[in-house]
Scaffold this active site. Structure first.
Site, short mmCIF file in Angstrom:
data_model
loop_
_atom_site.label_atom_id
_atom_site.label_comp_id
_atom_site.label_asym_id
_atom_site.label_seq_id
_atom_site.Cartn_x
_atom_site.Cartn_y
_atom_site.Cartn_z
N GLU A 119 1.03 -1.11 0.04
CA GLU A 119 -0.02 -0.01 0.07
C GLU A 119 0.89 1.30 0.18
OE1 GLU A 119 -2.68 0.61 3.38
OE2 GLU A 119 -3.71 2.19 2.51
N ALA A 260 2.11 0.06 10.84
CA ALA A 260 1.87 -1.44 10.62
C ALA A 260 0.97 -1.46 9.40
CB ALA A 260 1.00 -1.90 11.73
N ASN A 263 -2.36 -6.30 5.59
CA ASN A 263 -2.44 -7.10 4.68
C ASN A 263 -3.31 -8.45 4.97
OD1 ASN A 263 -0.07 -5.84 3.61
ND2 ASN A 263 0.86 -6.66 5.07
N GLU A 296 -5.13 -2.38 12.79
CA GLU A 296 -4.93 -3.56 11.66
C GLU A 296 -5.77 -4.56 11.58
OE1 GLU A 296 -3.19 -1.87 9.77
OE2 GLU A 296 -2.00 -0.58 11.22
N HIS A 299 -9.14 -3.35 10.58
CA HIS A 299 -9.26 -3.05 8.95
C HIS A 299 -9.75 -4.56 8.24
CE1 HIS A 299 -7.62 0.63 7.77
NE2 HIS A 299 -6.47 0.64 8.21
N1 B3K Z 1 -2.79 1.18 5.66
C1 B3K Z 1 -1.53 1.26 6.27
C2 B3K Z 1 -0.95 2.55 5.94
C3 B3K Z 1 -0.15 2.45 4.61
C4 B3K Z 1 0.71 3.67 4.33
C5 B3K Z 1 1.21 3.57 3.07
N2 B3K Z 1 2.27 4.77 2.66
C6 B3K Z 1 -1.69 1.34 7.60
C7 B3K Z 1 -2.98 1.82 8.16
O1 B3K Z 1 -3.27 2.57 8.39
O2 B3K Z 1 -3.42 0.74 9.01
ZN ZN Z 2 -5.41 2.15 8.68
#
Ligand code: B3K
Ligand code: ZN
Length: 864
Positions: A119, A260, A263, A296, A299
């Site tokens: 990402e 973090a 994924n 995380e 998510h």
């Molecule tokens: N989604 C990732 C962040 C990615 C950053 C890319 N430069 C972590 C988070 O927000 O949970």
């Molecule tokens: Zn996030």
């Protein structure tokens, strides 16, 4: 360098059912083969464009037939194929170089372990693909490596096969049954210690939990594991959401650009956000680990199961997931203290971002480098916007909206509009005006005017959003203003229409709300920070001394205390000779004497407003005046409250470590007292106080108290600090995560030779320019948290940071672009300083290999 626009969004021409990746990790290079099934989705499409960077193309096969190099078009950033059938299989083999990848994006090596960060747009450094979040596919991943060197070969989903190849290497195969965008792909290969556990979901499925850490670090893994289990349980209880795969893995790596990454089934974490034990981590570290592990994990539903259509929609998953992790921390710990921390982020960082060259709405409209938009605006203001919706529809209504959102969009890539539509439809609410928060940037200013005459109380609220770098015109927003009415004795008014505590919905430029009341009440405004705005209302000292003890919202007690501080700080800023009134000290003394006062809250109250937050509200003031006023307030508190601080310290410094909410609160209070006592020790040369700090350092049985003593010593300086610094170095050298605290304390010290010190520290064996944690601990802390030295009028702080940025541009563009923040947010500084900063930025702009990340920020800053 071209910007992309939200208005230009077009659905993908081709969709993907499956992708099969084979990654062969060899010592000198890595070979990647991707076999992808494409289906034409747009009948008028004439070609397929795949994103791809920094790869050597070895072969391209269309439905098994090799293509000649002339059959496709290759640029630095893409591969284009024409004349394609409607459905086909494309197999591309490339070579990449993870070993020399210091950008920490794509596939790279972190202290001997391979790992990935895709990402936002890192997958294109691994293979040629449509690197965009609205292309969802089922991933199968084969990893081939020497198992003696890399005993763990991990990817998303479930491990479905493992075999020994004839040459002795191992091949493992992972399959992720949930279609996902490529930014959620992950691969890890390394030698770790594994902490394993299980979690049984509420429907009775057993999930394997695995936490991978560097060898020897198992003793620091327990807290992250228990945080994971707590998160899983909380999401079931509060949101009714259950985990969906059979295994959930977290890998901690030392080299990582941010906190973090979520994924699917295989989170990769900065080791700083995983590892903790009593000796090496502070209470703040424990709490931050809990919140990041939660974030995380949350998510998995808000981000992974339902993802973003395009990157302009980033707040769809980030604002919402931050809101969820905030609620998680608040349900587990102190609601008030958590709210204070959230509001500080807004006031100290987000307001400044909105007032600077990178101002953007929570749903940006144009982007050059997506990584530049993982911002406090998208994340934290985004969460505030969700929080306002939550307060408009209530907890039940919000849960109904979430349920509808998942019913409608599970498995899809959607937009912020889709989210608001679900909230609206589930609640029969009208959020059409409210939606303007998604498209309008800037910090609204809300002016309150309160009048009382003949039994009528009139509360007039007026809103105005100043224009921002990205947007001239601003329109009124729907701003929920939470208020409470108290009588002069501090009792909530019982007989007021709408109730003593209510929300005033400000939807026009100006509105007056009228209430019939028998006598003039005191009104507490914007309680719980009900909207991310700047409130301007001049509370009288009498009103504040009544409201602060009276407030039933613990957060708002703190808020009103800030109002009291700010009011008199502003007076001091405009007039150096201003004497702080006794009401400040008296109010705090009363809170300290009241055993009902929450200890953690009191600790927060004892810390004075930051230079950054003052700069935001002190229009036209010089930073020198702001710094002087803030110092004067600290000195005043330290001397007026000395007796109270000492006894409060004695009562709350228990010495024996325990990890509980109560113990954390006591440590924070004792250490807040210690900090102010150190201010006194410095000005009065009081040996007893110096010894108190030393004592705490020498006897502390936990890192919170050790570090607090070390910071207090840094205020006093001299031999005390030198001795502690040396001792800490001897004890922790080689333990880089702990040494980061040591680097940081020194970088924040307000001493005139700070730049020489920082330069010396750069040759410390634990310092490493390639590791973002180190660079942030030393340089980032200096630039962000040493305002006196960073803003030195000679400009030396700015020049130093610019040199570091130049160096980091070549090593790691993302880290460089994050660190430049204090150099581009200069609008509140004086002309002389701005001039120096502009010169430095202009030089950086000329760098031969300036990254897109820095280009976007510097060019916008120079346009201001
Ligand atoms: N989604 C990732 C962040 C990615 C950053 C890319 N430069 C972590 C988070 O927000 O949970
Ligand atoms: Zn996030």
């Amino acid at each position: 360098m071209q910007a992309k626009y939200l208005k230009d969004y077009q659905a993908p021409d081709y969709l993907v059912d499956t992708i099969e990746l084979t990654v062969e990790l060899l010592a000198e290079k890595t070979l990647v083969e991707s076999k992808v099934h494409y289906k034409k989705a747009n009948p008028t499409a004439t070609c397929l464009i795949l994103n791809g960077e920094q790869q050597k193309v070895l072969s391209v096969l269309l439905d098994g037939r090799a293509l000649a190099a002339s059959d496709y078009l290759l640029t630095d950033e893409a591969m284009q194929l024409d004349n394609l059938p409607d459905s086909f299989e494309l197999t591309i083999k490339t070579e990449i170089d993870p070993v020399n990848n210091t950008s920490l994006e794509g596939l790279y090596l972190s202290a001997g372990a391979y790992c990935t960060q895709c990402e936002a747009e890192g997958f294109r450094k691994i293979t040629y693909y449509q690197d965009r979040p609205d292309v969802l596919a089922v991933f199968t991943t084969h990893i081939i490596a020497d198992q003696s060197e890399f005993p763990y070969l991990l990817s998303n989903g479930n491990k479905v096969a493992e075999q020994q190849l004839s040459d002795g290497r191992t091949q493992v195969t992972w399959q992720d049954p949930f279609p996902k965008p490529c930014y959620l792909f992950a691969l890890v290969a390394g030698d770790f210690d594994c902490l394993a556990d299980t979690y049984t979901t509420k429907s009775g499925r057993e999930v394997k939990l695995e936490l991978f850490v560097d060898k020897g670090n198992l003793k620091r893994a327990a807290h992250a594991m228990s945080s994971l289990k707590t998160s899983m349980q909380w999401d079931e209880q509060r949101f009714g959401l259950e985990y969906d795969l059979d295994v959930y893995m977290i890998v901690a790596v030392d080299f990582f650009n941010m906190g973090a990454m979520e994924n699917k089934g295989l989170n990769v974490f900065n080791s700083k956000c995983v590892l903790a034990d009593q000796d090496s981590a502070t209470d703040a570290d424990y709490l931050s680990i809990e919140s990041i592990v939660g974030h995380e994990y949350f998510h998995n539903w808000t981000g992974n199961r339902v993802t973003c259509r395009d990157w302009f929609q980033l707040s769809l998953k980030e604002g919402l997931t931050v809101f969820r992790d905030q609620e998680f921390s608040m349900d587990l710990g102190s609601r008030a203290v958590n709210r204070i921390h959230q509001v500080k982020v807004m006031r100290e960082h987000q307001f400044a971002e909105d007032a600077g060259p990178m101002s953007h709405p929570i749903r940006p409209e144009s982007v050059i480098e997506m990584n530049n938009f993982y911002t406090v605006t998208v994340y934290d203001k985004g969460a505030e916007v969700i929080r306002m919706m939550h307060s408009i529809v209530g907890e039940q209504g919000f849960q109904a909206g979430m349920k509808l959102y998942f019913q409608r969009h599970d498995g899809q890539a959607v937009t912020c509009d889709d989210f608001v539509a679900a909230m609206q439809d589930a609640n029969n609410a009208d959020l059409s005006l409210f939606k303007r928060w998604y498209s309008q940037s800037g910090t609204p200013e809300v002016k309150a005017d309160i009048r009382y005459s003949n039994g009528t109380l009139s509360v007039t609220l007026a809103q105005h959003t100043p224009s921002t770098a990205d947007q001239q015109e601003k329109l009124p927003l729907h701003i929920p203003v939470n208020v409470a009415f108290f009588d002069a004795q501090g009792q909530l008014l019982t007989d007021i229409a709408g109730g003593a505590e209510q929300v005033l919905h400000l939807t026009q430029a100006q509105q007056t709300f009228e209430f019939a009341v028998a006598s003039q009440p005191y009104v507490s405004l914007l309680r719980d920070f009900s909207a991310p705005v700047k409130l301007s209302y001049n509370y009288s000292d009498e009103a504040l001394s009544c409201l602060i003890p009276a407030e039933t919202s613990q957060y708002t007690k703190w808020e009103l205390m800030q109002a009291l501080y700010n009011k008199h700080l502003l007076a001091k800023i405009t007039n150096q000779n201003y004497q702080f009134p006794t009401v400040i000290g008296d109010t705090i003394k009363a809170l300290m004497a009241d055993d009902q006062t929450d200890k953690a809250l009191l600790a927060e109250i004892l810390s004075v407003p930051s230079v950054n937050s003052l700069l935001e509200i002190a229009s036209g003031a010089t930073i020198d005046a702001v710094i002087d006023a803030q110092k004067a307030l600290k000195n005043m508190l330290a001397s007026t409250l000395q007796a109270e601080l000492q006894s409060c310290y004695q009562q709350n410094h228990i010495g024996k470590y325990q990890y509980s909410q109560n113990a954390i609160a006591q440590r924070s209070l004792a250490n807040a007292c210690l900090g102010l006592l150190a201010v006194n020790a410095k000005s009065t040369k009081n040996i007893t106080l110096v010894e108190l700090v030393n004592q705490q350092y020498q006897t502390a049985d936990n890192m919170t108290d050790k570090l607090a003593a070390m910071s207090a010593a840094s205020i006093i300086g001299g031999e005390l600090f030198a001795g502690i610094i040396q001792h800490f170095d001897q004890q922790w050298r080689g333990d880089a995560l702990v040494m980061d605290k040591w680097f940081a304390v020194q970088a924040r010290q307000d001493v005139d030779d700070i730049l020489d010190k920082i330069e010396q520290l750069q040759s410390h064996p634990d310092f490493n320019w390639n590791n973002p944690n180190r660079v942030r601990a030393l340089i980032g802390q200096f630039a962000m948290f040493n305002p006196v030295q960073f803003h030195h009028s000679s400009g030396r702080g700015y020049r130093f940071l610019a040199q570091v940025i130049q160096k980091m541009n070549a090593i790691n563009p993302q880290v460089a672009a994050r660190m430049i923040t204090p150099l581009i947010q200069f609008s509140k500084l004086d002309d002389a300083r701005i001039q120096i900063i502009r010169e430095e930025l202009a030089k950086l702009a000329e760098l031969p290999k300036l990254s897109k990340d820095l280009f976007e920020k510097i060019s916008k800053a120079l346009q201001q």
